[in-house]
Scaffold this motif. Structure first.
Motif, PDB file in Angstrom:
ATOM      1  N   ARG A 158       0.832  -1.209   0.000  1.00 57.82           N
ATOM      2  CA  ARG A 158       0.000   0.000   0.000  1.00 57.82           C
ATOM      3  C   ARG A 158       0.863   1.255   0.000  1.00 57.82           C
ATOM      4  NH1 ARG A 158      -3.177  -3.070   3.654  1.00 57.82           N
ATOM      5  NH2 ARG A 158      -2.226  -1.991   5.443  1.00 57.82           N
ATOM      6  N   LYS A 159       1.947   1.214   0.788  1.00 61.99           N
ATOM      7  CA  LYS A 159       2.844   2.367   0.822  1.00 61.99           C
ATOM      8  C   LYS A 159       3.513   2.566  -0.534  1.00 61.99           C
ATOM      9  CE  LYS A 159       3.981   2.341   5.763  1.00 61.99           C
ATOM     10  NZ  LYS A 159       5.075   2.193   6.766  1.00 61.99           N
ATOM     11  N   ALA A 160       3.923   1.446  -1.183  1.00 65.54           N
ATOM     12  CA  ALA A 160       4.573   1.546  -2.492  1.00 65.54           C
ATOM     13  C   ALA A 160       3.599   2.118  -3.524  1.00 65.54           C
ATOM     14  CB  ALA A 160       5.080   0.172  -2.925  1.00 65.54           C
ATOM     15  N   ALA A 161       2.329   1.657  -3.488  1.00 72.76           N
ATOM     16  CA  ALA A 161       1.333   2.176  -4.423  1.00 72.76           C
ATOM     17  C   ALA A 161       1.096   3.665  -4.212  1.00 72.76           C
ATOM     18  CB  ALA A 161       0.029   1.394  -4.264  1.00 72.76           C
ATOM     19  N   GLU A 162       1.067   4.058  -2.940  1.00 70.37           N
ATOM     20  CA  GLU A 162       0.881   5.480  -2.629  1.00 70.37           C
ATOM     21  C   GLU A 162       2.045   6.316  -3.152  1.00 70.37           C
ATOM     22  OE1 GLU A 162      -0.973   8.908  -0.997  1.00 70.37           O
ATOM     23  OE2 GLU A 162      -1.697   6.925  -1.576  1.00 70.37           O
ATOM     24  N   HIS A 163       3.264   5.808  -2.949  1.00 76.57           N
ATOM     25  CA  HIS A 163       4.433   6.544  -3.424  1.00 76.57           C
ATOM     26  C   HIS A 163       4.459   6.596  -4.959  1.00 76.57           C
ATOM     27  CE1 HIS A 163       6.477   7.486   0.276  1.00 76.57           C
ATOM     28  NE2 HIS A 163       6.316   6.239   0.722  1.00 76.57           N
ATOM     29  N   ARG A 164       4.032   5.511  -5.621  1.00 76.47           N
ATOM     30  CA  ARG A 164       3.968   5.537  -7.088  1.00 76.47           C
ATOM     31  C   ARG A 164       2.961   6.574  -7.575  1.00 76.47           C
ATOM     32  NH1 ARG A 164       5.023  -0.136  -6.691  1.00 76.47           N
ATOM     33  NH2 ARG A 164       2.790  -0.567  -6.415  1.00 76.47           N
ATOM     34  N   ARG A 165       1.813   6.629  -6.888  1.00 75.85           N
ATOM     35  CA  ARG A 165       0.806   7.621  -7.254  1.00 75.85           C
ATOM     36  C   ARG A 165       1.346   9.036  -7.083  1.00 75.85           C
ATOM     37  NH1 ARG A 165      -2.450  10.930  -4.927  1.00 75.85           N
ATOM     38  NH2 ARG A 165      -1.869  10.254  -2.822  1.00 75.85           N
ATOM     39  N   GLU A 210       1.946  11.857  -9.999  1.00 74.33           N
ATOM     40  CA  GLU A 210       1.368  13.194  -9.918  1.00 74.33           C
ATOM     41  C   GLU A 210       2.446  14.269 -10.011  1.00 74.33           C
ATOM     42  OE1 GLU A 210      -0.858  13.365  -6.339  1.00 74.33           O
ATOM     43  OE2 GLU A 210      -2.564  12.198  -7.123  1.00 74.33           O
ATOM     44  N   LYS A 211       3.568  14.052  -9.312  1.00 73.50           N
ATOM     45  CA  LYS A 211       4.671  15.014  -9.356  1.00 73.50           C
ATOM     46  C   LYS A 211       5.248  15.113 -10.769  1.00 73.50           C
ATOM     47  CE  LYS A 211       4.769  16.013  -4.916  1.00 73.50           C
ATOM     48  NZ  LYS A 211       4.451  17.369  -4.425  1.00 73.50           N
ATOM     49  N   ALA A 212       5.408  13.937 -11.425  1.00 74.08           N
ATOM     50  CA  ALA A 212       5.963  13.928 -12.788  1.00 74.08           C
ATOM     51  C   ALA A 212       5.027  14.650 -13.751  1.00 74.08           C
ATOM     52  CB  ALA A 212       6.209  12.502 -13.248  1.00 74.08           C
ATOM     53  N   ALA A 213       3.695  14.391 -13.612  1.00 75.55           N
ATOM     54  CA  ALA A 213       2.729  15.065 -14.485  1.00 75.55           C
ATOM     55  C   ALA A 213       2.731  16.565 -14.258  1.00 75.55           C
ATOM     56  CB  ALA A 213       1.335  14.490 -14.244  1.00 75.55           C
ATOM     57  N   ALA A 214       2.804  16.973 -12.988  1.00 79.16           N
ATOM     58  CA  ALA A 214       2.835  18.400 -12.666  1.00 79.16           C
ATOM     59  C   ALA A 214       4.084  19.054 -13.239  1.00 79.16           C
ATOM     60  CB  ALA A 214       2.766  18.598 -11.152  1.00 79.16           C
ATOM     61  N   ARG A 215       5.200  18.370 -13.139  1.00 80.47           N
ATOM     62  CA  ARG A 215       6.446  18.916 -13.673  1.00 80.47           C
ATOM     63  C   ARG A 215       6.370  19.029 -15.198  1.00 80.47           C
ATOM     64  NH1 ARG A 215      11.716  15.997 -11.596  1.00 80.47           N
ATOM     65  NH2 ARG A 215      10.822  16.843  -9.673  1.00 80.47           N
TER      66      ARG A 215
END
Length: 481
Positions: free
Chosen positions: A447-454, A458-463
């Protein structure tokens, strides 16, 4: 012909290893209550010293302590100080009796191999201080009557010191300290019963024994209700007091009678339930009130100086500070040596030495025995009480220094013991061999890995969006130019 197989040697037994989970939970709850009681005990002792040493308040301290109340016809018209020592401390020893019974039938003392260490350590921790006191008084031509004063350990005061200095002592060492104090209390009661009983009223003693027998029968018949047991306990206590044997014996006797083993349909045994109810009363009221009316002694510079010049008082100080430390540490080391046990990998002998020094805090029972040993000599009684305070304070300071040196190590051990990453209420250290635990942890990390991937997406898309906006703005400026 095949060569005979050499038997594999059994692994060396570890001392101060990890506690079982039920034992750890019981010890944690007991120590929590005792720690709060120890802080109250400390406050009561300081209050008594201030009350007794401020000139404007001294007379009121004496008046309150010597005020008599109680039925004269029953031989119970006692001073407030006497009620605290003989009455309230019976509650303390009642809890001690339950603790001892639980340790014997369900705790560490149930296993003879595990019981050897705290029992031998406690016995050595009583014998060596008594020897130190006796030798000091033989050399100084003092009175040998106080030999038992430095033999007791005050668990509540010791835990209060741990709370004040903020050390995270591992649970195995805390459990050792608690078990040590329980055995210590038992032998202290035996010392009081055997050596400080002068005259016996056999009629009252016989009636007290009959009362105890009735108490035992009611317990075995399953009779319930505090309204049955509390009046009976008061009658037994009053008869024991009038028998000439110290009334606290009644408390420990009734505590030992309670059943401390759990049946299949029980979450807690009757002894555990009653101890849970009575321990706060003992630690939070009975012992602090006893301290309030027993610790009020003169602490002028001259009086404190006399502690180190008289053989009786010097013997008490040396017994608590040197005798307790050497006795408990020596008994522990010798037991481990002759049983071929090894110290837990997480600890060193310096840790055992520090706990042995902490056990030199002998407040409550030491004050009680000091009153019994020098009855009729008020001046010497007060001097011995001052010596108990000085010895306990010195032992506390010594233990504080020794424990603080290793506190960073203790904190890491404590954090490892308390870590509960899967949040199931059970420390992870107790579940590391269970497949279900690792499956729960794998799910948590997934769950933590999925959260970090999400978040990463989001950060990559924003950038990327920001880069496009910046690029578009650059092209617009170029067209204008």
């Amino acid at each position: 012909m095949a060569a005979p197989r050499t038997p594999t040697p059994a692994p060396a037994r570890k001392v101060f290893g990890r506690l079982s989970l039920p034992e750890r939970n019981f010890v944690a709850e007991a120590l929590r209550t005792e720690t709060v009681g120890g802080v109250l005990l400390l406050v009561a002792a300081i209050t008594a010293l201030v009350w007794a040493n401020v000139p404007a308040l001294h007379d009121s301290y004496e008046s309150v302590g010597h005020y008599h109340l109680g039925p004269e016809a029953l031989g119970l018209n006692l001073s407030v100080e006497h009620w605290a020592a003989d009455g309230l401390l019976a509650i303390f020893f009642f809890v001690a009796g339950i603790e001892l019974k639980r340790e014997l039938v369900a705790g560490d003392l149930k296993d003879p191999k595990a019981a050897v260490l705290p029992v031998v350590a406690a016995l050595c921790g009583m014998a060596v201080p008594a020897l130190v006191y006796t030798l000091t008084n033989v050399a100084g031509h003092g009175s040998p009557a106080g030999w038992a004063v430095p033999t007791a350990t005050d668990i509540a005061f010791a835990l209060a010191v741990l709370a004040v200095i903020g050390t995270s002592l591992p649970s195995a060492l805390r459990a050792f300290l608690l078990t040590l104090a329980v055995v210590d209390d038992l032998f202290a009661i035996l010392i009081i019963a055997i050596f400080f009983t002068s005259q016996i009223n056999f009629a009252a003693l016989g009636a007290a024994v009959v009362g105890l027998a009735v108490f035992w029968v009611l317990l075995r018949k399953g009779v319930r209700g505090w309204y049955v047991y509390v009046p009976l306990a008061l009658v037994i206590w009053g008869l024991m007091y009038n028998s000439g044997i110290h009334a606290t014996i009644a408390g420990v006797a009734m505590g030992l009678m309670l059943r401390c083993t759990r049946r299949e349909d029980e979450e807690y045994s009757p002894g555990e339930r009653i101890e849970h109810l009575v321990r706060p009363l003992s630690a939070g009221l009975a012992v602090p009130l006893f301290a309030l009316f027993s610790a009020g002694v003169a602490v002028s510079g001259g009086a404190l100086g006399d502690v180190f010049t008289q053989p009786e008082t010097l013997g008490v100080v040396l017994g608590l500070v040197v005798g307790k430390t050497v006795g408990i540490f020596g008994g522990t080391w010798l037991t481990a040596r002759f049983t071929r046990a090894s110290l837990s990998d997480d600890l060193e002998w310096a840790d055992v030495f520090a706990v042995a020094a902490l056990a030199g805090i002998g407040f409550t029972v030491s004050l009680l025995i000091g009153e019994l040993a020098f009855v009729g000599d008020a001046a010497l009684t007060d001097e011995v009480k001052a010596a108990v305070l000085m010895g306990s304070l010195t032992a506390a300071i010594l233990a504080t220094v020794l424990l603080k040196i290793r506190n960073a190590k203790y904190r890491r051990l404590w954090e490892a013991e308390e870590r509960d990453e899967d949040a199931d209420g059970i420390p992870d250290i107790y579940e590391e061999d269970e497949p279900e635990y690792h499956l729960r942890m794998a799910a948590i990390y997934d769950r933590k890995a999925a959260e970090h991937r999400r978040i990463a997406e989001e950060k990559a898309a924003a950038r990327h969006t920001l880069a496009e906006v910046a690029g578009g703005a650059g092209e617009e400026e170029h067209r204008r130019a």
